[in-house]
Write a protein that holds these residues in place. Structure first.
Motif, PDB file in Angstrom:
ATOM      1  N   UNK A 188       0.818  -1.203   0.000  1.00  0.00           N
ATOM      2  CA  UNK A 188       0.000   0.000   0.000  1.00  0.00           C
ATOM      3  C   UNK A 188       0.856   1.260   0.000  1.00  0.00           C
ATOM      4  N   UNK A 189       1.892   1.260   0.844  1.00  0.00           N
ATOM      5  CA  UNK A 189       2.745   2.447   0.935  1.00  0.00           C
ATOM      6  C   UNK A 189       3.496   2.691  -0.372  1.00  0.00           C
ATOM      7  N   UNK A 190       4.061   1.642  -0.956  1.00  0.00           N
ATOM      8  CA  UNK A 190       4.839   1.790  -2.195  1.00  0.00           C
ATOM      9  C   UNK A 190       3.923   2.201  -3.346  1.00  0.00           C
ATOM     10  N   UNK A 191       2.737   1.587  -3.428  1.00  0.00           N
ATOM     11  CA  UNK A 191       1.803   1.949  -4.502  1.00  0.00           C
ATOM     12  C   UNK A 191       1.388   3.414  -4.399  1.00  0.00           C
ATOM     13  N   UNK A 192       1.120   3.875  -3.181  1.00  0.00           N
ATOM     14  CA  UNK A 192       0.753   5.275  -2.980  1.00  0.00           C
ATOM     15  C   UNK A 192       1.910   6.192  -3.360  1.00  0.00           C
ATOM     16  N   UNK A 193       3.112   5.816  -2.943  1.00  0.00           N
ATOM     17  CA  UNK A 193       4.297   6.604  -3.282  1.00  0.00           C
ATOM     18  C   UNK A 193       4.493   6.657  -4.790  1.00  0.00           C
TER      19      UNK A 193
END
Length: 343
Positions: A145-150
């Motif tokens: 989730x964090x990487x996709x958002x970034x």
């Protein structure tokens, strides 16, 4: 008839048959406070509770530590991806600097190639999108989730950055072209000046001349800046300030030089008239000295040069007088002048 000891007493009608019979010799509840009266059981129960608490605490510590380790691993994975992405972005933007795009469309097309590898649906492509998907395999949901958002946020920011860079480049190109045109116009203005243009400046005082020069240069520059927005025009005008000041100074100096040359020519004619006037020698020297004083006041002559000129003027007066006498044919007058000069 007497009752035997083992025989039960007769149950009276008013007694509650549910309650235990009142037996004087029956043992009561065990006293736990009396030594040996259940203290061992009590100690065992306390020990069991302590062991259970220790077990629960140990489990909590273990679970907390495991969660911390997992959380740390997630953070490390997110940081590693951020570093990887920053390196990839820096290399891409360096490539744009080394090979300048033709326009904004070209820049954005090259970014799309960098982003998707040419085909976002091809998992084997080497675009940043595919590399990110391969990185996320086996990672926790939090990391994904964090990487996709970034990734999504940075993609939007990158596209905006490229657009702004290209807009800025185009604006700077327009400003640069306007500045070059203005500079060429100023150069042409200086080269097109005629002696008459320069000499006509003598009809104005220095302040008026500078005002006229400023107006002339504005008339040269304004047409070259008409296509610029107000903000870009201010940028161009600020960058042109040095060029404008230099051109104005050159034009003013050229005018002043032409004016000075005209004044010098007038003084040269006046000097020749005084020398050849044939008046008394001392009077002519005095007139020449007064002429040089005016030249000094006009900034056309230094005090040192004036002193040297007076000596030269005496020689010129004598040479002129001798020539006049020689041309007249009066030998005795010539001889008298020579004797006067010798004395």
């Amino acid at each position: 008839m007497a009752r035997l000891p083992f025989q039960q007493a007769t149950v009276l009608p008013q007694q509650n048959r549910v309650s235990a019979p009142n037996v004087p010799n029956a043992p009561g509840p065990m006293d736990m406070s009396v030594p040996g009266g259940g203290a061992q059981n009590r100690a065992l129960m306390s020990l069991g509770e302590s062991i259970a608490r220790i077990g629960r605490t140990a489990a909590d510590i273990y679970l907390t530590q495991a969660e911390k380790e997992k959380d740390e691993q997630n953070k490390i994975a997110i940081v590693e991806y951020g570093q990887f992405r920053d390196r990839a972005r820096n290399q891409f933007f360096q490539s744009l600097e080394q090979d300048t795009p033709a326009d904004m469309a070209d820049a954005l097309a090259r970014y799309e190639q960098f982003y998707s590898g040419g085909d976002a649906k091809d998992p084997e492509a080497n675009g940043l999108y595919q590399q990110t998907q391969r990185f996320l395999k086996g990672k926790s949901k939090r990391v994904q989730k964090a990487v996709t958002q970034m990734f999504d946020d940075q993609r939007i920011a990158d596209q905006d950055l490229i657009a702004m860079q290209e807009i800025r480049k185009q604006q700077q190109a327009k400003v640069g072209a306007a500045i070059n045109s203005a500079q060429e116009g100023l150069t042409a203005k200086l080269q097109s000046l005629t002696p008459e243009d320069l000499a006509g400046a003598k009809n104005y005082d220095p302040t008026q001349r500078r005002q006229l020069i400023a107006t002339d240069l504005e008339n040269v520059i304004n047409p070259t800046l008409e296509g610029l927005s107000p903000g870009l025009r201010r940028q161009a005008e600020e960058r042109l300030q040095t060029t404008i000041r230099r051109a104005a100074e050159q034009l003013y100096n050229a005018q002043q030089s032409a004016i000075d040359d005209d004044v010098r020519a007038d003084y040269v004619r006046l000097k020749q008239e005084i020398i050849t006037s044939g008046g008394p020698r001392k009077e002519r020297l005095a007139m020449l000295d007064d002429m040089q004083s005016r030249m000094f006041a006009d900034g056309l002559l230094s005090a040192e040069q004036a002193a040297v000129n007076l000596v030269n003027y005496e020689r010129e007066i004598d040479s002129s007088d001798i020539k006049l006498l020689r041309d007249s044919g009066d030998i005795q007058a010539v001889a008298g002048l020579l004797n006067a000069l010798l004395n």
